[in-house]
Design a protein around this motif. Structure first.
Motif, PDB file in Angstrom:
ATOM      1  N   THR A  39       8.574  12.069   4.506  1.00  0.00           N
ATOM      2  CA  THR A  39       8.280  11.431   3.221  1.00  0.00           C
ATOM      3  C   THR A  39       9.076  10.146   3.010  1.00  0.00           C
ATOM      4  O   THR A  39       8.703   9.327   2.160  1.00  0.00           O
ATOM      5  CB  THR A  39       8.579  12.407   2.073  1.00  0.00           C
ATOM      6  OG1 THR A  39       9.937  12.859   2.176  1.00  0.00           O
ATOM      7  CG2 THR A  39       7.639  13.601   2.119  1.00  0.00           C
ATOM      8  N   LEU A  77       3.022   5.371   3.074  1.00  0.00           N
ATOM      9  CA  LEU A  77       3.578   6.408   2.206  1.00  0.00           C
ATOM     10  C   LEU A  77       2.892   6.475   0.845  1.00  0.00           C
ATOM     11  O   LEU A  77       3.149   7.423   0.079  1.00  0.00           O
ATOM     12  CB  LEU A  77       5.078   6.157   1.982  1.00  0.00           C
ATOM     13  CG  LEU A  77       5.953   6.145   3.231  1.00  0.00           C
ATOM     14  CD1 LEU A  77       7.399   5.853   2.856  1.00  0.00           C
ATOM     15  CD2 LEU A  77       5.853   7.468   3.986  1.00  0.00           C
ATOM     16  N   ASP A 115       0.721   7.301  -2.220  1.00  0.00           N
ATOM     17  CA  ASP A 115      -0.073   8.459  -2.619  1.00  0.00           C
ATOM     18  C   ASP A 115      -1.419   7.971  -3.143  1.00  0.00           C
ATOM     19  O   ASP A 115      -1.535   7.503  -4.278  1.00  0.00           O
ATOM     20  CB  ASP A 115       0.668   9.248  -3.701  1.00  0.00           C
ATOM     21  CG  ASP A 115      -0.109  10.505  -4.121  1.00  0.00           C
ATOM     22  OD1 ASP A 115      -1.158  10.797  -3.505  1.00  0.00           O
ATOM     23  OD2 ASP A 115       0.334  11.174  -5.078  1.00  0.00           O
ATOM     24  N   ARG A 116      -2.432   8.064  -2.306  1.00  0.00           N
ATOM     25  CA  ARG A 116      -3.749   7.559  -2.670  1.00  0.00           C
ATOM     26  C   ARG A 116      -4.559   8.539  -3.515  1.00  0.00           C
ATOM     27  O   ARG A 116      -5.733   8.296  -3.770  1.00  0.00           O
ATOM     28  CB  ARG A 116      -4.522   7.170  -1.398  1.00  0.00           C
ATOM     29  CG  ARG A 116      -3.953   5.919  -0.746  1.00  0.00           C
ATOM     30  CD  ARG A 116      -4.643   5.574   0.558  1.00  0.00           C
ATOM     31  NE  ARG A 116      -4.256   4.263   1.042  1.00  0.00           N
ATOM     32  CZ  ARG A 116      -3.137   3.985   1.706  1.00  0.00           C
ATOM     33  NH1 ARG A 116      -2.281   4.980   1.967  1.00  0.00           N
ATOM     34  NH2 ARG A 116      -2.858   2.755   2.089  1.00  0.00           N
ATOM     35  N   SER A 117      -3.939   9.632  -3.923  1.00  0.00           N
ATOM     36  CA  SER A 117      -4.590  10.565  -4.851  1.00  0.00           C
ATOM     37  C   SER A 117      -3.961  10.504  -6.240  1.00  0.00           C
ATOM     38  O   SER A 117      -4.369  11.249  -7.128  1.00  0.00           O
ATOM     39  CB  SER A 117      -4.490  11.997  -4.311  1.00  0.00           C
ATOM     40  OG  SER A 117      -3.128  12.407  -4.208  1.00  0.00           O
ATOM     41  N   SER A 118      -3.002   9.605  -6.446  1.00  0.00           N
ATOM     42  CA  SER A 118      -2.311   9.530  -7.732  1.00  0.00           C
ATOM     43  C   SER A 118      -3.197   8.861  -8.784  1.00  0.00           C
ATOM     44  O   SER A 118      -4.081   8.062  -8.457  1.00  0.00           O
ATOM     45  CB  SER A 118      -1.014   8.738  -7.576  1.00  0.00           C
ATOM     46  OG  SER A 118      -1.296   7.377  -7.286  1.00  0.00           O
ATOM     47  N   TYR A 142      -3.024   4.962  -8.536  1.00  0.00           N
ATOM     48  CA  TYR A 142      -3.841   4.402  -7.448  1.00  0.00           C
ATOM     49  C   TYR A 142      -5.315   4.384  -7.844  1.00  0.00           C
ATOM     50  O   TYR A 142      -6.008   3.381  -7.660  1.00  0.00           O
ATOM     51  CB  TYR A 142      -3.646   5.217  -6.172  1.00  0.00           C
ATOM     52  CG  TYR A 142      -4.525   4.760  -5.029  1.00  0.00           C
ATOM     53  CD1 TYR A 142      -4.093   3.777  -4.148  1.00  0.00           C
ATOM     54  CD2 TYR A 142      -5.806   5.289  -4.838  1.00  0.00           C
ATOM     55  CE1 TYR A 142      -4.889   3.337  -3.106  1.00  0.00           C
ATOM     56  CE2 TYR A 142      -6.614   4.859  -3.803  1.00  0.00           C
ATOM     57  CZ  TYR A 142      -6.163   3.884  -2.940  1.00  0.00           C
ATOM     58  OH  TYR A 142      -6.965   3.445  -1.924  1.00  0.00           O
TER      59      TYR A 142
END
Length: 465
Positions: free
Chosen positions: A301, A370, A372-375, A378
């Motif tokens: 991470t 790194l 977070d493409r599900s946030s 985003y």
């Protein structure tokens, strides 16, 4: 100059101009542009030779061509010949003829097709960019928080050459080394690439080639006011989409007089320096990850890679990569910082130093892998990427896709004027919305559930955490 004729005197001509709907429509549109920029540019030029038509007149004429959807300069001249009052409004130097219906000879007053095309080609690029930037500043006064998120995209443009006509026979149609006689500046590029499934179950890549140009655009959007063009850049079509980013980003920052917080684009813009531009200003780059055919590196991470055995690798030293970014060398954890007795088939590789990895250690390089493409942040930023698609749709309606021009400079100048028209229309829309809000705010509030108060626009980051 308003001419006098055998039919009308100057007061009547002034009245005709004030009631003509076409003249009034363009007078309102032109009033939203900062013509002092053109006057300042004109004052710095030599005044030797015959008196010429003002530069503002030529600019207005080509704005008329775009707004009226006229495909060629010849069609523009024919249109002006049918609307003599508009010729007066545009500011052409009139060849007076008191016997003519409107007091001047239209054929002699309007330059020929060749000279109009020459003017389009010779427009000063800096002047056109300044006009576009001025519309952005006017929009900023109407739309609070404009440009917090900037989207990037590229629109393909077909060159006006026979090689783009599938019905015409052309030997070596897709030879990228050719210089076309119809347009020496255009280049061959890929418009679309797709995989087609074959009978045996395998896939075959199919590409659609186009001779032409690409028009890169940086855009911003707000839910209430719509889409705005912040910057544009035209190149031959053989350039990759990501090559438009730096010129567009720099122009957008100049237009906004500030750096955007967030950027968004499609997967073609998946490069570390795109993320770096957002990371420097506390934002994110909302861009789908594109592996470019390379295997994915397994990481923790914090960005530290793991080796093929799944062990966390050891940092050794930083260095400047040949691709222009700061890289961090990671070595085998079985050898560094001290050797261990654990066996591995890769220990003898790399001159006995085991396997190593050199990931991009810039802020943008780390964000790329790194993020977070599900946030929610985003998703909220990436949703605004569609502003470019809507801008491209408007530009297509205004004739950007198939210009009947045969050189890069004319096409680039026409593209800039098309985006100026889009922004002026956005400014008209924003001013209309704001006038409506002010009228509503002037109404007294009641205690009924349907009453409301006018609230200022709130930046997106106050809603998305």
């Amino acid at each position: 100059m308003i001419p006098s004729t055998a039919i009308f005197d100057q007061s009547q001509m002034t009245h005709l101009l004030s009631i003509d709907p076409l003249v009034q429509a363009y007078r309102a549109l032109f009033s939203l542009l900062d013509w002092s920029l053109v006057e300042q540019w004109q004052s710095q030029r030599s005044h030797r030779g015959r008196p010429a038509h003002p530069m503002s007149t030529y600019l207005k004429a080509f704005l008329v061509r775009i707004c009226e959807g006229l495909p060629t300069t010849s069609a523009l001249r024919s249109f002006l010949l049918k609307h003599p009052l508009l010729v007066i409004e545009l500011g052409f130097g009139l060849v007076l003829d008191p016997q003519a219906p409107y007091g001047f000879d239209e054929q002699e007053s309007i330059p020929c097709d060749y000279w109009l095309r020459q003017q389009l080609r010779s427009f000063d690029r800096c002047l056109l960019q300044d006009l576009l930037f001025a519309t952005v500043r006017s929009l900023q006064e109407e739309i609070p928080g404009l440009g917090e998120v900037v989207a990037f995209d590229v629109k393909h443009i077909y060159a006006w050459v026979k090689e783009n006509n599938p019905r015409a026979y052309v030997a070596e149609r897709y030879d990228k080394t050719r210089v076309l006689a119809g347009d020496p500046d255009c280049k061959l590029g890929v418009k679309r690439s797709s995989n087609q499934e074959q009978a045996d179950g395998s896939t075959k890549e199919k590409k659609e080639y186009v001779w032409g140009y690409g028009s890169g655009v940086a855009a911003a959007t707000t839910a209430a006011y719509g889409d705005v063009v912040l910057a544009e850049y035209t190149q031959p079509f053989n350039e990759g989409d990501v090559m438009y980013f730096h010129p567009l980003y720099q122009q957008a920052a100049v237009a906004l007089q500030a750096f955007p917080t967030h950027v968004t684009a499609d997967a073609a813009f998946d490069a570390w320096y795109v993320y770096e531009a957002a990371a420097r200003h506390g934002g994110i780059g909302a861009i789908p990850k594109n592996g470019h055919g390379h295997p994915e590196m397994q990481r923790d991470t914090d960005g530290v890679p793991r080796c093929a055995k799944g062990l966390r690798m050891t940092p050794r030293f930083a260095f400047q990569h040949t691709n222009g970014y700061r890289a961090q060398r990671f070595g085998c954890p079985l050898l560094f910082p001290t050797p261990t007795s654990e066996a591995c088939e890769r220990l003898s590789s790399n001159h006995g130093q085991g396997c190593h990895k050199d990931p991009n250690w810039e802020a943008g390089g780390l964000m790329r892998v790194l993020l977070d493409r599900s946030s929610p942040l985003y998703k909220a930023v990436y949703t605004q990427r569609t502003s470019c698609e809507r801008i491209n749709s408007q530009a297509k309606d205004l004739g950007i896709e198939r210009p009947r021009l045969r050189n890069r400079r004319s096409i680039a100048n026409l593209n800039t004027l098309i985006y100026v028209v889009i922004n002026v229309r956005a400014l008209q829309r924003a001013q209309s919305i704001n006038r409506g809000l002010l009228q509503r705010c002037s109404l007294p509030l009641s205690d009924s559930p349907t009453s409301y108060a006018c609230l200022p626009s709130v930046p997106m980051h106050n809603f998305v955490k």
